[in-house]
Scaffold this active site. Structure first.
Site, PDB file in Angstrom:
ATOM      1  N   TYR A  33      -2.498  -2.717  13.391  1.00  0.00           N
ATOM      2  CA  TYR A  33      -3.278  -1.883  12.485  1.00  0.00           C
ATOM      3  C   TYR A  33      -4.313  -1.056  13.263  1.00  0.00           C
ATOM      4  O   TYR A  33      -5.122  -1.608  13.992  1.00  0.00           O
ATOM      5  CB  TYR A  33      -3.976  -2.773  11.456  1.00  0.00           C
ATOM      6  CG  TYR A  33      -4.563  -2.001  10.311  1.00  0.00           C
ATOM      7  CD1 TYR A  33      -3.744  -1.242   9.495  1.00  0.00           C
ATOM      8  CD2 TYR A  33      -5.928  -2.023  10.072  1.00  0.00           C
ATOM      9  CE1 TYR A  33      -4.276  -0.510   8.450  1.00  0.00           C
ATOM     10  CE2 TYR A  33      -6.465  -1.304   9.024  1.00  0.00           C
ATOM     11  CZ  TYR A  33      -5.632  -0.540   8.218  1.00  0.00           C
ATOM     12  OH  TYR A  33      -6.162   0.174   7.185  1.00  0.00           O
ATOM     13  N   ASP A  71      -3.041  -3.034   3.114  1.00  0.00           N
ATOM     14  CA  ASP A  71      -3.686  -3.181   4.423  1.00  0.00           C
ATOM     15  C   ASP A  71      -4.966  -3.982   4.266  1.00  0.00           C
ATOM     16  O   ASP A  71      -5.691  -3.810   3.292  1.00  0.00           O
ATOM     17  CB  ASP A  71      -4.054  -1.806   5.010  1.00  0.00           C
ATOM     18  CG  ASP A  71      -2.819  -0.986   5.340  1.00  0.00           C
ATOM     19  OD1 ASP A  71      -1.737  -1.592   5.487  1.00  0.00           O
ATOM     20  OD2 ASP A  71      -2.939   0.246   5.436  1.00  0.00           O
ATOM     21  N   GLU A 118       0.818  -1.217   0.000  1.00  0.00           N
ATOM     22  CA  GLU A 118       0.000   0.000   0.000  1.00  0.00           C
ATOM     23  C   GLU A 118       0.847   1.260   0.000  1.00  0.00           C
ATOM     24  O   GLU A 118       0.494   2.263  -0.605  1.00  0.00           O
ATOM     25  CB  GLU A 118      -0.938  -0.011   1.207  1.00  0.00           C
ATOM     26  CG  GLU A 118      -1.937   1.112   1.188  1.00  0.00           C
ATOM     27  CD  GLU A 118      -3.205   0.805   1.987  1.00  0.00           C
ATOM     28  OE1 GLU A 118      -3.614  -0.367   2.068  1.00  0.00           O
ATOM     29  OE2 GLU A 118      -3.778   1.760   2.538  1.00  0.00           O
TER      30      GLU A 118
END
Ligand SMILES: [Zn+2]
Lengths: 697, 80
Positions: free
Chosen positions: A322, A114, A14
């Site tokens: 995350y 992600d 990403e």
């Protein structure tokens, strides 16, 4: 530029920093080969008999754009185009180019973005639009640690997550459709009526969020405080003074309040009950994003968007998991013992982590909320980079301490209540004693226990009061939102998602609809909501937005098909816009009037100018210094250029009074700050100021 | 009725009905004040409308600005 020898597996990351971490973990020697292509770092790893080339995106590389280029509405057809075409500032061209180049030699593709809606969309669009494929393998991970990356690689899925992908795409389509159509409709209605061109945009989630801010302000504007009384009292026990709480927190009438005061005049009471109760306090649940944003606002005053931005950096440095998660769960599979062991090697947390390890209880206390993709936010145990800046350090500390506290034992507090009576009026003296600090120790300074030890007293013993007094109060209005409480409101109303809420609040500021730390609507914000409230309330009510969030949820859970949903949304939007079209003149007119009013209301006229006799004395703000003062409007008239000015207090509200000072015939203004109010002549040399009072004519 | 009669005497915004005393917003403020007056009267037992307005103006901070407008207007500017 030399290309990379094929065949290879192409990994799509990403962001550049994530690509580096992924490559270092996947290369068997932890030394991936770095190759610069168009200034972008691409990594070549060797794993088993496979060559893996990992290239980064930089977030979204594509944006939605209308296919037809006319400036009208409804606009219902769109396509994805490279974002650098739509937004000249987007630096995405080189990233797009390298994927085109790398596509040629790739015989397999793994999406390594992600794991959430946005990650799925970013990966999918690169796959489809640059590599010409529909499917790829998918790695799913919650931290960028070596352990998680390798395990995600070994267990990678054969396909993309269709639920995430479709709900992610749907959010883009819906937000774009609503955004562009309503912005055009509003702006065109204004132009049609006034010939004036001003972009007025209001998004699907911004509408109801702004609506909440304006509604609250309207409530505040109408607020009438209501009187009530409290009974205030203090007792002395063993030469120490304690607050005593009267049995009723609020007395409704003055008569009653005075009556109680009189009946307690003797100031002598008797103890009629003493109770001791042990109370257990358990740790707060693990952090999800909303909780972290609130706690960070509370302790550091960081806005929700700033907190998310910092948390994201810590995630990319593999220091925390995350952050875009709703979950308050920390499954055992995360390997808490290992994380705690690693934390025990960090000086700041060493002793506490070691203490927890020695107790050998690694089952964390969890909250109720869960998330399909990720656990609660937790540290990975990786040592912070040396160049961590102060704000990152703060958020990291908060996350680690919260995590440690979750393994702590319950705190035990002894609550003691002495109940006292005077003439049948009951009072309580409350004390608390910490018996065991438990988890609180680990979470300091973000939470602490207060102790107030009251002496032992016998039943029926005499207690002397220092005073029993009634006190008059007035009810206070609800508080205005700050960024943290506005985020709460959005959560309560179920509008937006954990990933988008902070950004929506920021947009309201950026578009000039709201202002201030204590959030207030601007005149523009007021004007827009006022018009919509009258003519088009769906846009500022939460229902429609909430319903769409539910639909996206259903698409994510594969209970609804994206194509059908998009079709029905387009149909609904079309009919809503037809209604809008019919009312266009009406809406445009009230928008115009409201805007004019809001712009006029910014000018405060104090009175006629005594010198040029033409202009008006107005309060203006210097663009250079930000300071305000009174100046004549004829200053801007080239033929007059009257340069009369007067200084005014820098803070507080100033209102004209339409009265003139009897000393110098200059206007008198009303100045108010907090509870202070004063009438004063505008001239600093006025004789009234020397006498210390103002005399009006 | 002249042009002025159609405007709110406080903010000069057009009234919804020319029979109304104020514009829509100031009218709602007046309504809230009347409701509030009932509660104040219960609390103090004796209180005139004018005293109520004076007291409201002294409370400054928490009093809504539209409410403040009405109190100022009715106390100082209205010609009876
Ligand atoms: Zn008015």
């Amino acid at each position: 530029m030399s290309t990379i020898e094929s065949p290879y597996v192409l990994g799509i990351a990403e962001k550049p920093q994530a690509a580096r971490r992924l490559a270092r973990a996947l290369d068997e020697k932890s030394k991936p080969q770095l190759k610069k292509m168009r200034g972008v770092s691409v990594f070549i790893c060797q794993r088993g008999n496979k060559k893996i080339v990992i290239a980064p995106a930089i977030g979204h590389l594509f944006s939605i754009s209308p296919i037809s280029k006319t400036w009208n509405y409804p606009v219902l057809d769109y396509e994805w185009v490279p974002s650098y075409i739509v937004d000249k500032n987007a630096r995405t061209k080189n990233f797009i180019d390298i994927f085109k180049i790398l596509a040629k030699g790739a015989d397999e593709v793994i999406i390594m973005t992600d794991y959430d809606r946005e990650g799925e969309v970013i990966g999918y669009l690169i796959l489809k639009l640059l590599l010409g494929k529909e499917q790829a393998e998918r790695m799913k991970f919650s931290t960028l640690t070596r352990r998680d990356i390798i395990s995600a690689y070994d267990k990678r899925e054969k396909e993309l997550d269709v639920g995430f992908l479709n709900s992610g795409l749907l959010r883009h389509y819906v937000d774009w459709l609503y955004g562009i159509n309503y912005s055009r409709a509003l702006s065109l209605s204004l132009r049609r009526v006034s010939g004036r061109f001003k972009t007025i945009s209001i998004g699907r989630v911004q509408g109801p969020t702004l609506g909440s801010v304006v509604n609250l302000e309207e409530e505040l504007n109408l607020f009438v405080p209501i009187p009530f009384w409290t009974i205030e009292s203090e007792v002395t026990i063993e030469n120490k003074r304690f607050k005593a709480y009267y049995e009723k927190a609020r007395i409704e009438t003055q008569k009653q309040a005075i009556h109680i005061e009189q009946e307690c005049e003797s100031l002598v009471g008797y103890v009629f009950n003493v109770s001791n109760e042990e109370k257990n306090m358990f740790p707060f649940p693990p952090f999800n994003l909303g909780d972290l944003q609130r706690e960070s606002y509370k302790h550091f005053r960081f806005s929700p968007s700033k907190t998310l931005e910092i948390a994201e950096k810590l995630y990319l440095s593999a220091m925390i998991s995350y952050p875009r998660t709703d979950s308050q769960k920390l499954p055992m599979s995360l390997g808490h013992k290992t994380i705690l062991k690693k934390l025990s090697e960090q000086i700041e947390y060493g002793s506490f982590a070691t203490e927890i390890i020695s107790r050998k209880k690694f089952k964390p206390r969890e909250g109720r909320k869960s998330d399909a993709a990720h656990p609660a936010i937790h540290p990975t145990g990786n040592k912070p980079a040396k160049n961590l800046i102060a704000n990152e350090r703060k958020i990291y500390d908060l996350i680690v301490k919260r995590y440690l506290s979750i393994f702590g034992e319950k705190a035990i507090i002894l609550k003691k209540v002495i109940e006292i009576k005077i003439n049948n009026h009951k009072f309580e003296v409350r004390g608390s004693q910490i018996l065991s600090e438990g988890w609180v120790k680990y979470y300091k300074p973000y939470f602490s226990l207060e102790e107030s030890i009251v002496p032992n007293v016998e039943l029926n013993s005499k207690i002397s009061f220092d005073f029993v007094m009634s006190k008059e109060h007035f009810s206070t209005p609800p508080r205005r939102f700050n960024e943290s409480t506005l985020l709460n409101k959005m959560e309560e109303e179920k509008i937006g998602t954990k990933a988008t809420r902070a950004g929506i609040i920021k947009t309201l500021f950026d578009r000039g609809y709201v202002q201030g730390h204590v959030i207030q609507p601007t005149p523009l914000g007021f004007a827009v909501v006022d018009v919509l409230q009258d003519h088009y309330p769906v846009l500022i009510r939460a229902e429609m937005t909430r319903e769409l969030e539910n639909i996206m949820e259903s698409v994510q859970n594969k209970k609804m098909e994206i194509e059908e949903v998009v079709l029905s949304i387009k149909k609904e939007l079309k009919s809503l816009l037809t209604q809008f079209h019919k009312k266009e003149n009406e809406i445009g007119l009230s928008l115009y009037q409201n805007l004019q009013q809001s712009e006029e209301s910014k000018i405060i006229v104090i009175g006629k100018c005594h010198q040029c006799k033409v202009g008006e004395l107005r309060i203006i703000k210097s663009r250079k210094t930000g300071k305000r003062f009174i100046a004549c409007s004829s200053y801007f008239d080239k033929s007059i250029k009257c340069n009369v000015t007067f200084p005014i207090p820098a803070t507080g509200t100033i209102k004209p009074t339409n009265k003139l000072c009897k000393h110098d015939n200059l206007p008198i203004i009303e100045w108010q700050k907090g509870r202070k109010k004063q009438f004063m002549c505008v001239s600093p040399d006025c004789p009234s100021k020397k006498k210390g009072k103002t005399d009006e004519k | 009725m002249n042009e002025n009669g159609k405007l709110c005497p406080i903010c000069k915004v057009k009234k919804k009905n020319s029979m109304d005393k104020y514009c829509e917003k100031h009218n709602s403020a007046k309504k809230e004040m009347q409701k509030g007056y009932e509660l104040w009267l219960k609390a103090y037992r004796v209180l005139s409308w004018d005293d109520y307005l004076h007291k409201l103006l002294n409370l400054s901070d928490s009093v809504g600005i539209l409410v403040r407008d009405i109190a100022e207007y009715e106390l100082y500017f209205k010609q009876n």
